[in-house]
Structures are given as C-alpha cells and as structure tokens.
Design an enzyme around this catalytic site. Structure first.
Site, PDB file in Angstrom:
ATOM      1  N   GLU B  76      35.375  42.504  42.743  1.00 28.29           N
ATOM      2  CA  GLU B  76      36.793  42.835  42.721  1.00 28.29           C
ATOM      3  C   GLU B  76      37.201  44.220  42.134  1.00 28.29           C
ATOM      4  O   GLU B  76      38.189  44.772  42.683  1.00 28.29           O
ATOM      5  CB  GLU B  76      37.508  41.984  41.922  1.00 28.29           C
ATOM      6  CG  GLU B  76      37.369  40.227  42.633  1.00 28.29           C
ATOM      7  CD  GLU B  76      35.899  39.674  42.462  1.00 28.29           C
ATOM      8  OE1 GLU B  76      35.217  40.166  41.442  1.00 28.29           O
ATOM      9  OE2 GLU B  76      35.515  38.775  43.155  1.00 28.29           O
ATOM     10  N   HIS B 145      40.976  28.466  40.730  1.00 29.89           N
ATOM     11  CA  HIS B 145      41.489  28.401  42.174  1.00 29.89           C
ATOM     12  C   HIS B 145      43.133  28.188  42.136  1.00 29.89           C
ATOM     13  O   HIS B 145      43.552  27.713  43.259  1.00 29.89           O
ATOM     14  CB  HIS B 145      40.745  27.668  43.078  1.00 29.89           C
ATOM     15  CG  HIS B 145      39.446  27.879  43.065  1.00 29.89           C
ATOM     16  ND1 HIS B 145      38.509  27.554  42.379  1.00 29.89           N
ATOM     17  CD2 HIS B 145      38.744  28.691  44.185  1.00 29.89           C
ATOM     18  CE1 HIS B 145      37.188  27.776  42.665  1.00 29.89           C
ATOM     19  NE2 HIS B 145      37.163  28.702  43.753  1.00 29.89           N
TER      20      HIS B 145
END
Lengths: 434, 353
Positions: B76, B145
């Site tokens: 990322e 998540h």
C-alpha cells in the site's frame, strides 16, 4: 504526454518509445494449462551445504529446488531427513487432519455458521512438516494459512472451532475474524489480518532471544504476494544486520487472491533469491514434498541455533483452492492449473512414499481419513454447543471493552455501561435462544 | 448544493431511468473519467483482470487496457507512492486500497508527501490522486475489514476527505475528486454498496434499485466537493452524518416520527460549514453521528465547530453518537455499531433538554 521543463529540448529521442510492462499470468479461465516451463530438478540432485556456510557459497540453492521424494516415491539424496516410519506416519496424520478440518470448516461457513474461512489445501506440508522440524517451544509468527502448525503442535481442535464460530467458548472472546488464532501456550503468535507485519516481529523476537542467551529461535510464514510489503524488507534487513536466529518462510503458492506471483516479482527471479541481496542464506524448496520441507526447515533451524545466521526459505507450492470463502478463483485462473501442477499433492506424495517403503497401505489411509473426518465432525458438534456466529451465544457485551488497555479508563467504563444498557433495551427478557 | 444535481424525479418519471447500486455507480464514474481523460489511471490489488474484490473496477481493464488499469504488488505504501510519482508526471491516478484497514502502510506517503507536495514546492508539483477505499463495518469483517479511519485523514492539512452515501452521489463526487488537483481520500461505505442499510440489522436489506438515489444518469456530471446534501428537512433538530450512518439516522427518525434536518456531509474536508450553521441556527439542537471510534473522531471537530459558531442558538448541548473506543469486534459487531437504540436515546435526550 506531460510537458517537458520549459525551453528544454527532448534529449532521449534516439530510442524506442518507452512502454510499460504489466505482468500477465500464463493461463486464464478456460485456457489449456501447460506447466512445462517450470524447471523441476530430479529428487536428490541438489547438494546440501554445511549449515554454517557462507550464504555466498550456496547461491545456486536460491534458484534450484530442493526435492527429496522422487517419481518412484522413494526418498533421495543428501536432503533426505531419514525420518523413522512412526514420525512419517505422524506427519501424514497431521496433514490429513488439517485437510479434514479445512473441509469441515469450509462447509460450516457455507452453512452460515460463521462469516469466513481459509483453507490451506495443497500447502499442508509447508506448515506441518516445517513445524515438525522446529522445537515445540520455538516461537512461530504465522500468516493466516498455517493452521497445520497448530494441529501439529497439538492445539485442541475445539479451541480452533470456537474461535472460528466466535462463540462463548472462544478464548479470543469473539473479537477476531475466524482463523486469526493465538496461542501463547503453543508459542504461536496472534495472527494479524494485515499482511507481512509478523515478519519483522519474528526477527525482533529472535533478537530478544539472542540478547538473553535463550535457546529458542523464531520462524515466520508469509505469502509470496505479501513479500511485496515493506515490512518484509524490514524483516530481511534487521535479520541480516543482527544475524538474528530466525527463519523467514515464504509460501509461494502462486496466487495472492487474483494476482499471480508475477505481481510480487516472480517474472524476474525467485523469492529465495531475495536472500542474496541481503546476505541471508536462501533455499528454494518443493513445497509439496513433505520431506524436503522438513529437511529445509531443520537445516535453517540448526543454522539459527548455531548462531550461524538467518535463512529465507521459499516453499514452491500451489494454492489449490480459493483465497478464502469470499473468493471464487474460477473468475481469474484456469481450473486446470490444480490438476496440472507439476509437483503433485503433498498428502498423496507422502502417503505414496510410506506405501513405497512398506510402512503404509490404502486400507490404513482410508481408515485414517475416515477417523479424521469423524473426529472433526464430533468436535464440531461439541463446539456448536458453545454457539455459532450471530446466534446469541457469544461473550458478554462488557468483554468488548476489556484488553483495549490493561485497565479500563473512565470513557471505556461509560461506553461499556452504554453497551449493556442497549442490550437490556433490545432484549428486556434476556438474549433470545440460539 | 445545486438544486439540479440532487433533485429527485417523481416516481412516474423514473420507470425508464437507469438504476445502479453504489458499486456500479463508482464503476461508472471511473469509466466516464477514463473516457474523458487519458491521464486517468486506475491501479490497486486485484483491480485489473479480476475487477476488484468488490467489483468496482470490473470491465475497465478490458475497455482501457492494461497500461491504464492494472494490478499492483501488495504494498500500500508503494501503491500510494507511485501514484504520487505519476501525479508528478502529470497523470491523474486513482489508486484503490482494498480495505481502509490496509491503508496505514501508505500513511507516510499520504501525510508527508501527497498532502504537502503543493505546499513544499510552492505549487511546482501537485498530487492530484484520488485514493479510493471501502471503509466501515457491518459485514462481520472483524477488526481488519471494518474500520472507519476518516479522522486520521481529516487531521492532515492538505488532504481532502470525501464519503458518499448514495449511488448518485458516489458517481458525481468521485468524478469531482478525480478532477480535483489536490489529493483526495474517497471512502466508500461498503455496508451500503448494495443497498441503504437502516441499522436494523435483523430486518432484510432493500436493494438500491428501490430507492430514488439509485437513479444515476449516464455520462458526465459532477457534485461539487464541500457541499452537503439535505436528506430530510425538519425543525426539531439538526443531525450531521455521512456514509452508512445517513441511512441509519433517517430510518431512526422515521421510526420515531422525529422531524429532523438531516445533513449528509458528503465532504468532511472542506466542510460545508454554511449549511451546517444555517440548519443549527434554525433548529437550535444538533446531533452528530458517525460509526468511527469516538475519541478524536470527526464528531469532535463538528461538535467544536457547532459550539463555536452556533452557541447562542443552541437549546441543548451538542450530542455525539459514535462507535465505541475499541477495535471493531467480530461477534459483537452489532453491539458495537451505533445503531437505532443509541441514536434514538440521543435524540430523546437532545429534544428533552
């Protein structure tokens, strides 16, 4: 095309136009699969260097493939760990149990008993055999597909299922996503959902063990896709700088959800070759060969124990199933890949080896598989008595606020009261029956 | 807020209108932006051939080719960093971070780099990237998540933060973000990708197609950044919300028969302070609702602003309803989620004072 700095003439024109390379896997859905480009050296053909050797002396091993089990199902060459038949049967048993467990839990998710599950089908050897090569108290920092380690270390299946169901028996209090286990008792670090974060942590644990003159080493597992994370670079750098007693296991199962290994650099070199730039020992191993997995991990463990340095091992294997229950691989890869995989299936290969040396037969295998399935079924029933996800049998609301800090500060006490109050408002008669 | 952009058509006129869920609307916004501007590129984990784990980029690689829509390594930090570099060249990258929970390795590149390029180079270099990322809970995603980290980004000078609550808005806002010359964090509330969640988790969820906000015109339109959306009009109190919570708040008010001035903020930075002030000055009461943790959440900023600017109009203290200050739990997801009970009690409290 972007403007050049004002007044500057083009200086690089005498060349072809630049073009961007974007990796592409060889096969997509519907394609006929041919893996003949994968170089599979004969079992026993790879030399086994001294465990304390200079990484530069074993450079070729980062590009080869350590293999022990041959096409004749016999063990070959210097990497044969020469395990006795009882140990081999245990190894096979753990792998079969891991597979039976995966089958049952996957089905449980499909039946709505939990939110999520991840199988390790085809990769059992990379956790079970590797774990057997370590001491039981060596510290492991796994990724999310190493349930085989817990099974090998004797962690009770019911604890795993309680965690997967997030029920009132879950020792992790229903907080974590299914399969994100933790067991300090089994020297098994708490699994994170964030990728590769565990790899430098394993190095730190190993450094601490070295600082204290301990006997324990650390081992970590990470997928090939996750080696792209910066954390993995941190792990390699710290491991080499401090010569940490650690093993970095890279599970190259070819696929990171829909991204093939080329998106982590596999088009150019091997993952084992990452070791070379850091000055780590690097081994590339047939991850579907349980004996090779054991032998490589033991080599690295011996090296670490001798203060001879860290090792990076690439286990070359194949993710036979989807990434998780949330994934459908038929959307991005050819279904033929699994059957065409040139290194076979790790459970079958070990079974065939045991049969080939006269220590096993199909009847016993069948009996063992049946017993494993029956055992998992029985334990699943026991775990279901503690509840399944979303059916009310969970930990008390107040536990949600514990362990944020060692002690509950005022604001979390207030919020805990609020949560309990909301439950009483919604369920004045108590929680509904599961 | 421009009248023409958000006006809903009478039901009879919608028969032939194209209705999209939020995923399709986001996909449409990317498609329209890529079709208009060759410099718009899309990248991220699994976004290429596969079309994204939530399908937001489905079909784009096939249409625009691999050099404009491509998968990335799982890194990322790298995804955001190369987007900064591409922006420096002159492209308009739209990187996807698969879950907001995974954005943290990219923070240095966002906070120290993307957010400051313009400032430190006195405008020589800019970072016109739009980082898309699904965020928020309600899908049993556990602590990795489910998070709502918007306040980490609103705290950074130089970053814009945008959160849509409907398919119509998602498209118009995303196109604005992509065209914006500053770095934007575009958080997509994944709980409402397929339908507006009411917060009553034990009731069935209705698909977007049944709601007017799913009418998404074809082609190009923009919703300006920094403009809130009036969800409902009412005199009893003002409710400030964004993302999933807009729908939860709306459902609770409907259930309770409360007439609230509900504002969907849409853009957290820059904030539509004028609309907020005008509403609170009229109602005299203000409730702020977000799913993120409470302490130093964006609600704290909103509460401070409302108190500073509307103090003499307030009939009751400003209230906040938020997620609890714990990681997002798995089994106790609905105990954590700021649902109808928590919101309803806060409304009662404000109206009683």
């Amino acid at each position: 095309m972007a403007d050049r700095p004002e007044g500057s003439a083009a200086q690089g024109d005498n060349r072809p136009k630049l073009s961007l390379h974007v990796p592409e896997p060889k096969f997509r859905p519907g394609d006929t699969v041919d893996f003949s480009h994968i170089d599979v050296p004969a079992a026993g053909s790879t030399p086994r260097p001294d465990e304390a050797c200079d990484p530069a002396e074993m450079r070729d091993l980062a590009f080869g493939l350590v293999r022990v089990l041959g096409d004749d199902d016999k063990a070959h060459g210097p990497w044969d760990p020469k395990l006795d038949p009882d140990t081999l049967r245990k190894m096979l048993g753990h792998m079969a149990m891991t597979r039976a467990f995966d089958e049952r839990m996957f089905r449980g998710q499909r039946q709505g008993k939990t939110s999520f599950y991840m199988k390790c089908t085809g990769e059992e050897a990379t956790s079970v055999s590797a774990s057997m090569a370590l001491a039981g108290d060596d510290m492991v920092f796994p990724s999310y597909r190493q349930q085989g380690i817990l099974i090998q270390r004797g962690y009770p299946l019911i604890e795993m299922i309680n965690q997967i169901y997030s029920n009132k028996g879950d020792k992790l209090k229903g907080r974590q996503l299914p399969i994100m286990y933790s067991s300090r008792e089994h020297s098994f670090f708490t699994i994170s959902g964030n990728l590769a974060t565990q790899t430098p942590q394993a190095v730190g644990w190993a450094m601490a063990s070295a600082m204290k003159g301990d006997s324990r080493i650390a081992a970590t597992w990470v997928g090939e896709g996750s080696t792209a994370e910066g954390d993995f670079h941190s792990a390699c750098t710290f491991a080499t700088v401090y010569n940490a007693p650690v093993i970095l296991n890279v599970i190259n199962n070819q696929w990171a959800i829909s991204s093939f290994s080329g998106f982590a650099g596999a088009e150019r070199t091997t993952f084992a070759a990452r070791a070379l730039g850091y000055g780590l020992a690097g081994l590339r191993v047939d991850g579907n060969d349980a004996l090779a997995c054991y032998a490589a991990e033991r080599w690295a463990a011996n090296r670490a124990r001798a203060n001879a340095g860290p090792t990076l091992i690439e286990f070359f294997t194949y993710r036979a199933e989807g990434h998780s229950t949330s994934d459908d691989p038929s959307g991005y890869r050819s279904a033929q890949e699994r059957s065409e995989w040139p290194l076979g299936d790790p459970v079958m290969r070990l079974k065939n080896h045991l049969i080939a040396i006269g220590e096993w037969d199909e009847e016993r295998q069948e009996k063992m598989d049946l017993e494993a399935a029956e055992h998992v079924k029985k334990v699943t029933k026991e775990a279901e008595a503690n509840g399944i996800l979303g059916h009310g049998l969970h930990h008390p609301f107040r536990t949600m606020f514990e362990d944020v800090f060692e002690e509950l500060p005022w604001h979390l006490r207030e919020q805990a009261d609020q949560a309990v109050h909301e439950r009483q408002t919604k369920f004045p008669e108590g929680l509904p029956e599961a | 807020m421009s009248e023409t952009e958000t006006k809903e058509l009478p039901a009879a006129e919608q028969q032939d209108e194209r209705r999209l869920n939020m995923i399709e609307a986001i996909n449409d916004a990317l498609d329209v932006s890529m079709g208009r501007d060759d410099d718009v590129v899309v990248m991220g984990e699994d976004v290429g051939y596969f079309g994204g784990v939530f399908r937001c980029t489905a079909g784009l690689q096939e249409k625009y080719g691999k050099t404009r829509v491509f998968d990335t390594p799982i890194n990322e930090c790298g995804i955001i960093a190369v987007a900064v570099g591409m922006g420096a060249y002159g492209l308009r990258p739209v990187p996807e971070i698969q879950f907001a929970d995974y954005i943290y390795p990219g923070l240095d590149q966002l906070i120290s780099e993307a957010a400051r390029l313009r400032y430190r180079s006195a405008g020589e270099y800019i970072a016109p990237l739009t980082v898309r990322s699904p965020f928020g809970g309600g899908i049993f995603g556990g602590q990795t998540h489910s998070q709502s980290p918007e306040a980490i980004f609103t705290h950074v000078s130089g970053l814009k933060t945008v959160i849509p609550a409907t398919p119509y808005d998602a498209k118009g806002l995303l196109i604005s973000c992509i065209e914006d010359n500053d770095p934007v964090i575009f958080f997509e509330p994944k709980r409402i990708y397929n339908g507006p969640f009411s917060g009553y988790y034990d009731k069935p969820v209705q698909p977007w197609k049944k709601f007017d906000a799913s009418v998404v015109p074809e082609g190009y339109y923009k919703i300006p950044l920094g403009k809130a959306r009036q969800v409902t009009e009412g005199e009893q109190l003002t409710i400030l919300a964004y993302g999933t919570m807009v729908h939860v708040v709306e459902a609770v008010c409907r259930e309770k028969g409360v007439e609230a001035d509900i504002l969907d903020l849409r853009t957290l930075v820059p904030l539509d302070i004028e609309t907020i002030e005008a509403s609170v000055e009229r109602t005299g009461r203000c409730l702020i609702v977000h799913e993120a943790t409470r302490t130093s959440g964006f609600g704290a900023e909103l509460s401070a602003l409302v108190t500073e600017r509307c103090f003499y109009h307030l009939e009751a203290p400003v209230e906040r309803v938020t997620g609890f200050d714990t990681p997002y739990p798995h089994s106790l997801e609905w105990a954590y989620f700021p649902g109808p009970i928590r919101i309803g009690e806060a409304i009662d409290k404000i109206l009683k004072d």
